[in-house]
Scaffold this active site. Structure first.
Site: not given
Ligand code: UDX
Length: 429
Positions: A156, A261, A318
């Site tokens: 991402e 993930c 993030k």
């Protein structure tokens, strides 16, 4: 080629757009008519740099078609990708309910020609064979198909670029014909081709995410050592990472890995290993250290901010994404709120999602400057670029007490102390 993606999350929508951009006709099947409408209007629903532009371009060219109807897409598709979620169950196992129900639905609509059904979602070893059984049972008699695993490695924040420029394309299948079809589709893309067994492709994905998580937990473990000894973790990891066998990437300590993930894939691989009688202590430790990194950071905040009046920068797991799934920020903020903290928070993209998750006790503000006004400490949870060279003199002037507790080590400790801040980072003084 004509292909279909079932699912329009990060993997589905990005990969669909990239293959449409390469000239293919791409159907994307979703469940919710409102979301399909948004996608048709050029809104990718998720924030991902560069994605909207590719989506709009391919909508205009009529190369990408969104639908809720399997019958519109499946019969004419040569390759059908499953790109639906495999969220963690309470016990850490991957929940495959959506994968299996989608496989059943696809099978009912298969056309007379040969098609490849390929899983892009991360699924435990053995799942593709189960998908094959489901399709075999439910397909029309004359439909010909094979299954293949073609895992996705996009990150991402850089998903569009990662998909256009993969390091490798992994294809796992028993069928040469299926492998050839997938290689044909991926032909314009760079990267090594890795042709493997079905089971190997499934494990490659989990092993990749697990070793990256292991590197991060290792970096966090080293940061605990540095904090107790006066060493500087960034100096140490520069020294370690320059060894080409190790490398510096994914050795950044902080508040632990988050996202949709790493946390779930490490837990799912532990479950798979245990179900096979394998001692999974290594990954259990990776998961424990990840948890400890967050808890240590919370303890640091609590011990350094007696007034409980703080500003927070960064909420997404993030930078360059609005995704807060399994974000360390949510866990940390919930704990601080339970301790009676007064919090102002700012994130360039993730505030809308966070508001839904944390709907009381936190004030969301419009800028990094507003977040620090009259606070006694600034807490950094995500390393967005806009924080790295912000005017720290102005920030200091806005704060009641100039304290920074940095969970991502974005500043040079000497420079920041010279400006007049008391600065606490991770694994460095
Ligand atoms: C990851 C994999 O990188 C990608 O290949 C896979 O397809 C999906 O999972 P993603 O979750 O998007 O991608 O982000 P990534 O950049 O890998 O970061 C995951 C988490 O680890 C973030 O919370 C990040 O802050 C953290 N991280 C990463 C660290 O704490 N330290 C590091 O050194 C690197």
């Amino acid at each position: 080629m004509t292909i279909t993606f079932v699912g329009h999350g990060y993997v589905g929508i990005v990969t669909a757009c990239v293959f449409a951009d390469l000239g293919n006709t791409v159907y994307v099947i979703g469940r919710t008519p409102e979301k399909i409408k948004k996608l048709e209007s050029g809104d990718p629903i998720i924030f991902e740099p560069g994605l909207q532009e590719v989506l709009k371009r391919n909508l205009l060219a009529k190369r990408i078609i969104f639908t809720t109807d399997y019958n519109v897409a499946i019969p004419s598709s040569e390759i059908i990708f499953l790109a639906v979620g495999t969220p963690p169950k309470e016990n850490g196992e991957a929940d495959l309910t959506s994968i299996f129900s989608v496989a059943k639905e696809i099978s009912k609509h298969l056309g007379k020609h040969y098609s490849v059904i390929s899983c892009k979602s991360t699924v435990p070893v053995g799942t593709n064979r189960k998908i094959k059984d489901i399709i075999e049972k439910n397909k029309p008699k004359n439909a010909l198909f094979d299954v293949a695993s073609c895992p996705e490695f996009l990150r991402e924040g850089t998903a569009v670029n990662d998909t256009f420029f993969p390091d490798r394309v992994v294809v796992g299948s028993d069928s040469k014909r299926a492998i050839q079809m997938l290689l044909k589709l991926h032909k314009p893309l760079p990267g090594e081709r890795i042709i493997v067994r079905l089971e190997s492709a499934e494990i490659i994905k989990y092993a990749s995410n697990s070793i990256l998580s292991t590197k991060i937990s290792f970096a966090n473990l080293v940061s605990f050592l540095c904090e107790k000894t006066g060493a500087d973790v960034e100096e140490v990891l520069d020294g370690v990472g320059l060894d080409k066998r190790i490398g510096r990437s994914f050795l950044f300590p902080g508040i632990g890995y988050g996202g949709s993930c790493f946390p779930k894939d490490v837990l799912a691989l532990i479950k798979t290993g245990e179900s096979l009688g394998i001692d999974m202590k290594l990954l259990i430790a990776v998961n424990d250290i990840n948890q400890r990194a967050r808890d240590n950071f919370i303890e640091k905040i609590i011990s350094k901010t007696p007034s409980k009046n703080i500003g927070i920068w960064g909420l997404s797991f993030k930078p360059n994404t609005d995704d807060i799934r399994f974000a360390p920020s949510i866990y940390i903020i919930e704990k601080l709120l339970a301790h009676g903290y007064k919090i102002k928070a700012y994130d360039p993209q993730a505030m809308e999602h966070t508001k839904k998750e944390l709907n009381h006790g936190i004030i969301f503000v419009r800028s990094a400057f507003d977040a620090v006004k009259d606070t006694d400490a600034l807490i950094i949870l995500t390393e967005w670029n806009e924080f790295k060279q912000i005017n720290l003199h102005a920030i200091k002037d806005l704060m009641k007490t100039p304290v920074i507790i940095d969970g991502r080590n974005i500043y040079d400790p000497t420079t920041i102390k010279e400006i007049g801040f008391t600065y606490y980072a991770v694994g460095r003084q």
